[in-house]
Design an enzyme around this catalytic site. Structure first.
Site, short mmCIF file in Angstrom:
data_model
loop_
_atom_site.label_atom_id
_atom_site.label_comp_id
_atom_site.label_asym_id
_atom_site.label_seq_id
_atom_site.Cartn_x
_atom_site.Cartn_y
_atom_site.Cartn_z
N HIS A 36 -19.02 3.34 23.71
CA HIS A 36 -17.98 2.32 23.60
C HIS A 36 -18.44 1.01 24.22
O HIS A 36 -19.20 1.00 25.19
CB HIS A 36 -16.68 2.82 24.27
CG HIS A 36 -16.02 3.89 23.46
ND1 HIS A 36 -15.44 5.03 24.02
CD2 HIS A 36 -15.87 4.03 22.12
CE1 HIS A 36 -14.95 5.79 23.06
NE2 HIS A 36 -15.20 5.21 21.91
N TRP A 48 -17.13 -1.13 26.09
CA TRP A 48 -16.88 -1.40 27.51
C TRP A 48 -17.58 -0.41 28.43
O TRP A 48 -17.42 -0.41 29.63
CB TRP A 48 -15.36 -1.45 27.79
CG TRP A 48 -14.67 -0.10 27.60
CD1 TRP A 48 -14.41 0.82 28.56
CD2 TRP A 48 -14.18 0.45 26.39
NE1 TRP A 48 -13.79 1.92 28.04
CE2 TRP A 48 -13.63 1.72 26.67
CE3 TRP A 48 -14.14 -0.01 25.05
CZ2 TRP A 48 -13.06 2.54 25.70
CZ3 TRP A 48 -13.56 0.81 24.11
CH2 TRP A 48 -13.03 2.06 24.42
N GLN A 67 -17.01 -6.08 29.25
CA GLN A 67 -15.56 -6.23 29.16
C GLN A 67 -14.90 -5.13 29.96
O GLN A 67 -15.48 -4.08 30.24
CB GLN A 67 -15.10 -6.27 27.71
CG GLN A 67 -15.22 -4.96 26.97
CD GLN A 67 -14.78 -5.10 25.52
OE1 GLN A 67 -15.28 -5.96 24.79
NE2 GLN A 67 -13.85 -4.26 25.10
N GLU A 94 -17.02 6.32 14.64
CA GLU A 94 -17.54 7.63 15.06
C GLU A 94 -19.00 7.83 14.65
O GLU A 94 -19.77 8.46 15.36
CB GLU A 94 -16.67 8.75 14.48
CG GLU A 94 -15.22 8.74 14.95
CD GLU A 94 -15.07 8.84 16.47
OE1 GLU A 94 -16.02 9.29 17.15
OE2 GLU A 94 -14.01 8.42 16.99
ZN LIG Z 1 -15.24 6.28 20.29
#
Ligand SMILES: [Zn+2]
Length: 901
Positions: free
Chosen positions: A267, A269, A285, A258
């Protein structure tokens, strides 16, 4: 529709189910499921909120540069202060949501390991990704102080009982947290990274607010959210690695993840199917990986290594995430470098302040005027700048400045302010300097500007303020202080330049005051004004002062008036600088200092005497009679003594020069008062013994050697014992040093010159190469009472002579037996025999005529080691003829033919 949103939707349902389980206030832990992160949802909510508040605002995300490498700047290690708001339900500390301090600390430790790439499990990163591991260079500290600057009992922790704030029961939904809890509990987000730890519903582990996109990073909106919602939320069972935790989220990685969002990461991906996280070094990914995948996990054609699922920004379990990549580091560093609101400013947060500032003054009580007070500031480690301010515009940038020479006007409050690197408390501290009252400084006056030595002078004080003052006069230098010294006026009789101090003290004054006054005496300078040249006539001295033993005097050059004459009486003076001429015809010139200058010095009578008690030096001059007395050391250069040099006090050192005794001068020394260095004299020797004016050497020549110079060198006593000589030697240089008839040499010595040598073993040594090698010349007589050693039959006077031990000679040249007679043939001058022998012993000398009859016979008790010349008295009376000379010593016999002409 991205997979993350469908995933979150599914998890949200699960959360709702679980939220119905334990009642508010209970401590049952939610059942762990796959990782969830509410940051994208929170971002959507916060963007919508911004859009409502700012109608023209667009929540669109910046496409941004795909190359995160372009962002790279020189990395900096950033330290950010953290506050953890623990929102609990009234549990005891350490129970339920009211997690322990140790649990908080374990989370900060894990966070710091991960953000410095120091996590021990970093070794588990598969080898293809190992080179991509990055030290993000962030560290987090629990804030030492609360927003009001007060030290926190538990650093970086605020415990909030939800009910006390009117919060609803746990768990708390994200919107409730953002709308209610955060605004009610947030600490200034410009000074703290706000972290809320509480019970989140269902399996949600946490969420963060993105930074404003000042760094213009791809994938982020212009604004991250409102200030009062900024920070990170983590559910209490996933916070830290000790305490109330639920596996597999028990390694503190939820906050690592976080905090990555908080610092601008998305993130891995890209929150889309084979999406873009704007970090080129993380493989594309398909979606988030759950649990703990096996390596490799290939998706989106990213083989052979596949997904970097062990990245902190994926969704795997705590134990399976171990790294940030270099481009992720670049994004987070870019956020800080860009001056992003509520991020960069944290670096200067007073919450980092971890020390206290104190200021003190040296003296605990009042200080006296004229004294010094040191101010001392003690700041936290890392303090780099100090600024002191005080009365009358005083300032100093020193840490510990000194207030010198205090006055009443300098009393007051002195305040120091400090600044420094992050972690240093900016602040101010003060101390007070109190100055005690003292009498005003007295004004001192002397009755006459200049005075002859020994005359009375009156010192008096004015500017006297205050009743019943106490007066104390003391001597700073010089002399002339009377016995009674406690009156405002003082009569002094200095014989030299002097300084006196008056100290005032009194009732009502905490401190004393003092001041000094100097009395300068005039130096006698010869004027010869009366025309009679009388040294003792004050009118002949420019100042009207006849010199005394305490005053220096000057006889200047170039005067038209008569120069001084001393005919009788004692003319005392300290240092006499004599550039003009001076005649001493009688009486005494008593010197208590130096005799200096280059003027003509003529002594036709009387005595020059040194009588000082400290060091004195005498100018090179011709002294008729010089007496060395007093107690101080004396130095004399290449001076000449014509009549007498009498030593009756200390040692007289010649320095590097040679003191000369004229042919008629006599030297008188004692064991303690003697000439140290070189003294020489030249005497013309006939056949009578000569003691060279008391030099300590007597020569009794059998034939006249003529002009003979003796230089005596006396060194400092060495006390070194055997294998050394005594600390004096004589250099003899005679016109005719090799007499036909052996001379008798007597050396005198002083006890302090013995250098521990036994007097009974002293023999003469001679050197013809200035002391390089020595020959043992033996001794024919020793007299310990008169301290003399005598050697008869000396063949050659020339060379350097000293005394040393016969048993431990300095250097002894080899001597072989030999005999010779001279002159050959001999006549009226007589006949001498020269014998060289390695041993001392009796010697017989016989002379035979050609018929074998003994016609001359002489026996000597002994001859010494070395070469001796033995005269044969009466040999000149022999009839002209050939003779045979037979010399016998021990078993040695030598024959020589000699002829009487
Ligand atoms: Zn997250």
């Amino acid at each position: 529709m991205s997979k993350i949103y469908s995933l979150l939707a599914a998890l949200g349902l699960a959360g709702l189910t679980l939220a119905a389980g334990p009642a508010a206030g209970q401590t049952a832990l939610p059942t762990p499921g796959p990782r969830t992160c509410g940051t994208p949802a929170a971002d959507s909510r916060q963007q919508a909120r911004l859009k409502r508040r700012l109608p023209s605002y667009s929540p669109a995300k910046l496409a941004g540069p795909a190359s995160a490498g372009a962002l790279r700047t020189a990395a900096t290690t950033y330290t950010l202060p953290v506050v953890v708001h623990i929102i609990h339900n009234g549990e005891a500390v350490g129970a339920g949501a009211n997690i322990s301090q140790a649990q908080v600390q374990s989370q900060i430790d894990a966070l710091n390991e991960d953000y410095r790439n120091l996590n021990a499990d970093g070794t588990k990163v598969p080898s293809p990704f190992q080179p991509l591991r990055a030290d993000a260079q962030f560290q987090f500290v629990l804030a030492a102080r609360d927003p009001s600057g007060q030290p926190l009992a538990e650093p970086g922790i605020e415990r909030v009982r939800g009910a006390a704030k009117g919060f609803s029961g746990a768990p708390y939904a994200d919107y409730y947290i953002d709308d209610v809890i955060k605004p009610a509990t947030s600490w200034n987000p410009n000074q703290y990274v706000n972290i809320w730890v509480l019970a989140l519903p269902g399996n949600e582990l946490g969420y963060a607010q993105f930074p404003d996109n000042t760094a213009r990073l791809g994938g982020l909106s212009t604004l991250g959210g409102d200030a009062n919602t900024d920070g990170v939320v983590v559910t209490y069972t996933a916070f830290g690695r000790v305490g109330t935790l639920s596996a597999p989220y028990n390694q503190g990685r939820t906050l690592t993840h976080e905090m990555g969002h908080f610092l601008g990461l998305i993130h891995i991906w890209g929150d889309a199917d084979c999406g873009n996280d704007y970090c080129p070094d993380t493989p594309t990914q398909e979606t988030g990986n759950l649990y703990c995948p096996s390596f490799p996990h290939v998706s989106c054609s990213n083989g052979p290594s596949g997904d970097m699922f062990m990245n902190y920004m994926d969704y795997v379990d705590d134990a399976c995430m171990q790294m940030f990549s270099g481009n992720q580091k670049d994004r987070m560093q870019a956020v800080m470098a860009a001056g992003t609101p509520r991020r960069t400013i944290l670096l200067n947060s007073p919450a980092l302040c971890n020390g206290t500032l104190t200021a003190t003054a040296t003296s605990s009580g009042a200080a006296c005027p004229g004294s010094s007070v040191q101010l001392t500031a003690t700041g936290a480690a890392g303090t780099t700048a100090y600024l002191w301010r005080g009365p009358n515009g005083y300032f100093s940038t020193q840490q510990n400045p000194t207030l010198a020479n205090l006055t009443a006007a300098m009393a007051g409050t002195y305040t120091v302010t400090v600044s420094g690197a992050a972690g240093v408390c900016p602040g101010a501290a003060s101390t007070t300097v109190v100055v005690s009252p003292a009498p005003p400084r007295p004004a001192l006056v002397v009755s006459a500007p200049a005075q002859c030595p020994g005359a009375a002078l009156t010192l008096s004080a004015t500017n006297l303020v205050g009743s019943s003052l106490t007066y104390t006069w003391t001597l700073v230098s010089g002399d002339g202080l009377p016995a009674t010294t406690n009156a405002p006026t003082l009569v002094v009789t200095p014989t030299q330049n002097s300084v006196y101090r008056l100290t005032l003290s009194g009732a009502g004054f905490g401190c004393a005051t003092s001041d000094t006054i100097g009395v300068r005496l005039v130096a006698p300078v010869w004027s010869g004004a009366t025309g009679n040249g009388n040294w003792f006539d004050a009118a002949n001295w420019r100042s009207g002062c006849v010199p005394t033993r305490a005053t220096n005097a000057v006889i200047p050059a170039g005067l038209a008036t008569p120069y001084p004459v001393i005919g009788a009486g004692t003319a005392e003076v300290r240092t006499l600088t004599q550039q003009g001429s001076l005649l001493l015809a009688g009486g005494e010139l008593a010197l208590y200092g130096d005799h200096a200058g280059t003027g003509a010095f003529v002594q036709t009578g009387g005595t020059v005497a040194t009588r000082g008690a400290s060091a004195q030096s005498l100018r090179p001059a011709t002294y008729r009679t010089l007496l060395v007395a007093g107690t101080g050391t004396k130095i004399i250069g290449s001076a000449t003594i014509t009549q007498a040099l009498t030593l009756a006090g200390p040692v007289l050192a010649t320095g590097a020069a040679t003191l000369t005794l004229a042919a008629t001068a006599q030297l008188s020394e004692t064991e303690t008062s003697y000439v140290l260095g070189q003294v020489q004299t030249t005497r013309t020797l006939a056949t009578a013994a000569d003691s060279f004016g008391g030099l300590g050497l007597t020569i009794a020549p059998a034939s006249a050697p003529g002009a003979t110079t003796v230089v005596r060198t006396t060194g400092q006593p060495q006390g070194v014992g055997a294998a050394s000589s005594i600390s004096r030697y004589f250099d003899i240089k005679a016109v005719a040093s090799r007499g036909l008839l052996g001379a008798t040499l007597t050396q005198q010595y002083q006890a302090h010159e013995l250098n521990s040598l036994p007097e009974s073993q002293l023999v003469m040594f001679r050197s013809v190469d200035a002391g390089a090698t020595w020959t043992n010349e033996g001794a024919t007589q020793r007299d310990a009472t008169a301290k003399t050693v005598t050697r008869a039959f000396v063949t050659d006077l020339q060379g350097r002579w000293t005394l040393a031990s016969a048993t431990a000679p300095p250097t002894l040249a080899a001597v072989t037996y030999g005999i010779s007679a001279f002159p050959v043939p001999f006549g009226a001058e007589g006949l001498s025999v020269q014998v060289s022998t390695p041993v001392a012993g009796p010697l017989s000398i016989k002379l035979y005529d050609m018929l074998g009859r003994v016609i001359y016979d002489r026996a000597l008790a002994t001859v010494e080691v070395g070469t001796s010349t033995v005269a044969l008295p009466g040999a000149e009376r022999l009839a002209p003829a050939k003779y045979v000379l037979v010399v016998q010593q021990g078993d040695q016999t030598a024959r020589l033919n000699v002829v009487r002409q």
